[in-house]
Design an enzyme around this catalytic site. Structure first.
Site, PDB file in Angstrom:
ATOM      1  N   HIS A 131    -101.220 -35.919  29.520  1.00 49.74           N
ATOM      2  CA  HIS A 131    -100.426 -37.140  29.688  1.00 49.74           C
ATOM      3  C   HIS A 131     -99.295 -36.931  30.689  1.00 49.74           C
ATOM      4  CE1 HIS A 131    -101.749 -38.733  25.472  1.00 49.74           C
ATOM      5  NE2 HIS A 131    -102.586 -39.070  26.423  1.00 49.74           N
ATOM      6  N   CYS A 144    -113.640 -41.857  39.437  1.00 46.24           N
ATOM      7  CA  CYS A 144    -112.452 -42.564  38.950  1.00 46.24           C
ATOM      8  C   CYS A 144    -111.565 -41.672  38.098  1.00 46.24           C
ATOM      9  CB  CYS A 144    -112.848 -43.814  38.162  1.00 46.24           C
ATOM     10  SG  CYS A 144    -113.736 -43.481  36.630  1.00 46.24           S
TER      11      CYS A 144
END
Length: 565
Positions: free
Chosen positions: A200, A497
């Site tokens: 994250h 992606c």
């Protein structure tokens, strides 16, 4: 401050190596996050009187609710990945499992501060043993503990200090709430001891454009105030470098960045080979921000935000409204919508996920459809409705596809609604069978984050294994190459992606492997497009060939630099 004030054993000019995440070169003093006092200092112990326990439970419940509310507010004001991870952390702050464990301890006589710490420790151990994506939540849970304890103790929220001059933030790890709130004009570089290239912290740092290096061994030995040079391209920190040399390195990097900033698209190599440069978004706000960049469309629209933190499934109308915002923002452009990628670390309250020994390898992504086909059916209905209202023709893809049969079932449902079907390649088996999968769908999109984790059998949050989950791993790139060849043979597009597409150098290698589109965080679009515009297709192919002959991520990066830089 938590950093040691004792003299460091690191000599001037010593270079620490880590895993590069966000490119850029900066020179500034080190700052570190603040921490709470030790639990023993805040709560010396002792049993709580029975007549005070209900009041203490209420006090704890109010503190947890306050923390969750602040996180939700930050999620609402953030965009992109920052909003997503803050929303997920807010959900965790109100998770009944750990809250119930803390309340139970209070009713047994533990004061709220000590009960909070004990309950979180219990679930930290559980998550760590589960590994995979659940282990990613350990940092989040500890951050929630510290915020709740601070609220109970009447202290300011712990976290990152606001420096009075540009600084490089060094930490063991950062929680999403801290990373998302960074001011990139003051925190000009970020280095962590823990974390991997898809953590994250890394994802949000990339969105903010802050040069970032993770899994840096020896980082804890650098005292606060030490001048360091961070190089987010090469993955290094130079301790107390020669100031003149450091300034020259920063100036050279700034000049290169300024030259790249002038790129306006469309995506192509220097000799005119077209490559679509797209953006990853998760809601209308992020899409409108991405529209301000040269992005030619959306390569990944994460739809999880519609479903997370909800007690009931959103209606078709609610979903269609959200999808329509993104389609409107990129009217007339390519928009690829990923269907719900939930499960594992992103559970849905209204689905009732089964208990699993290893959730990262369990019922997640398209696999939820087997138990709850109506969720996928209604989502596809909503996408089709949004397409009709906006006059758009979105592409739609399913996550966690492992077999051609799964791809066919999804494609049939999408085509029934007039949608263009594709699938994500995140599972090694899907990459190996890409040609068979392409018999059923119109395109593939490679999610390098999960593909690296599953290919290397390495938890992407493990600092010890960060080099294994580096997308430069030749084994991962070999699967990308095989997938791209299948696309070329079938005459169908194959995009990337995952976070690998945000690395300008690696983007050139991916194009050399045969990838036809790259989708990255909006902040990375210009840098990726500009780098591609500076090299030829032949150079990209030469770099790809060189990379595929290497045996490690470090060798692969060096081989690409030799050809392209």
């Amino acid at each position: 401050m938590p950093a040691s004030s004792t003299p460091t054993s690191l000599g001037a000019g010593q270079i620490l190596a880590g895993v590069p995440v966000v490119p850029g070169v900066r020179y500034a003093p080190v700052v570190r996050p603040g921490r709470l006092p030790a639990i023993d200092d805040l709560d010396p112990g002792g049993e709580l009187a029975e007549d005070k326990r209900d009041h203490e439970v209420a006090r704890f419940t109010a503190a947890a609710a306050t923390v969750a509310g602040r996180l939700r507010e930050r999620a609402a004001s953030a965009t992109g990945a920052a909003s997503e991870v803050l929303a997920a952390t807010a959900m965790l702050a109100q998770d009944r499992a750990w809250l119930g464990a803390a309340e139970k301890r209070i009713k047994e006589g533990f004061p709220a501060v000590r009960a909070t710490a004990a309950a979180v420790d219990q679930f930290v151990d559980l998550f760590a043993k589960m590994g995979g994506l659940m282990a990613e939540r350990v940092t989040d849970l500890r951050d929630i503990r510290d915020r709740v304890v601070a609220e109970l103790s009447g202290l300011a929220e712990p976290g990152v200090p606001v420096p009075d001059q540009p600084a490089i933030l060094c930490a063991e790890d950062l929680a999403p709430a801290d990373t998302a709130g960074l001011d990139p004009t003051l925190v000009v570089g970020l280095a962590t001891t823990l974390g991997g290239p898809t953590s994250h912290t890394a994802i949000i740092a990339r969105q903010l454009g802050i040069p970032c290096v993770v899994a840096v061994h020896g980082l804890d030995e650098i005292p606060v105030g030490t001048e360091v040079l961070i190089d987010g391209t090469r993955g290094t920190l130079s301790v107390s470098p020669d100031p003149a040399e450091a300034a020259a390195a920063v100036d050279a990097a700034a000049a290169a960045a300024a030259a790249m900033a002038g790129w306006t698209g469309p995506g192509a190599t220097a000799d005119g080979h077209p490559v679509s440069i797209l953006a990853n978004v998760q809601d209308g706000s992020a899409a409108r921000s991405a529209r301000e960049t040269p992005a030619e469309g959306i390569g990944l629209f994460r739809t999880e935000l519609c479903f997370l933190n909800r007690d009931t499934e959103p209606t078709v109308e609610e979903q269609a409204s959200i999808y329509g915002e993104v389609l409107d923002a990129f009217a007339g452009c390519k928009v690829v919508i990923r269907t719900l990628d939930a499960g594992s670390d992103k559970p849905l309250k209204f689905v009732g996920h089964p208990d699993e020994a290893n959730p990262a390898l369990g019922v997640r992504g398209i696999r939820i459809e087997a138990l709850h086909p109506e969720v996928l059916e209604r989502q596809l209905d909503a996408i089709a409705l949004a397409a009709e209202r906006t006059g758009s023709a979105p592409w739609v893809m399913a996550p966690m596809i492992a077999t051609p049969d799964e791809a066919k079932r999804f494609a049939d449902r999408a085509r029934e609604r007039g949608l263009v079907p594709g699938v994500m390649i995140e599972v090694p088996a899907a990459a190996l069978l890409a040609d068979h999968i392409l018999a059923h769908v119109e395109f593939l999109s490679i999610g390098t984050n999960d593909l690296a984790q599953y290919t290397m059998a390495a938890d992407r949050m493990s600092a010890e294994l960060a080099t294994l989950t580096d997308p430069w791993q030749p084994g991962v790139l070999a699967l990308v190459a095989q997938t791209a060849r299948a696309g070329a043979n079938r005459g169908k597009p194959v995009g990337v992606c995952g976070e690998a597409a945000a690395d300008p150098l690696l983007a050139c290698v991916l194009v050399g492997l045969g990838v036809t589109s790259l989708s990255a965080a909006a902040a990375a679009v210009t840098g990726v497009g500009a780098k591609l515009a500076s090299v030829t297709q032949a150079q990209c192919r030469a770099a790809a060939e060189a990379v595929l002959t290497t045996a490690s991520a470090a060798e692969a990066r060096a081989a690409a630099l030799a050809v392209l830089d």
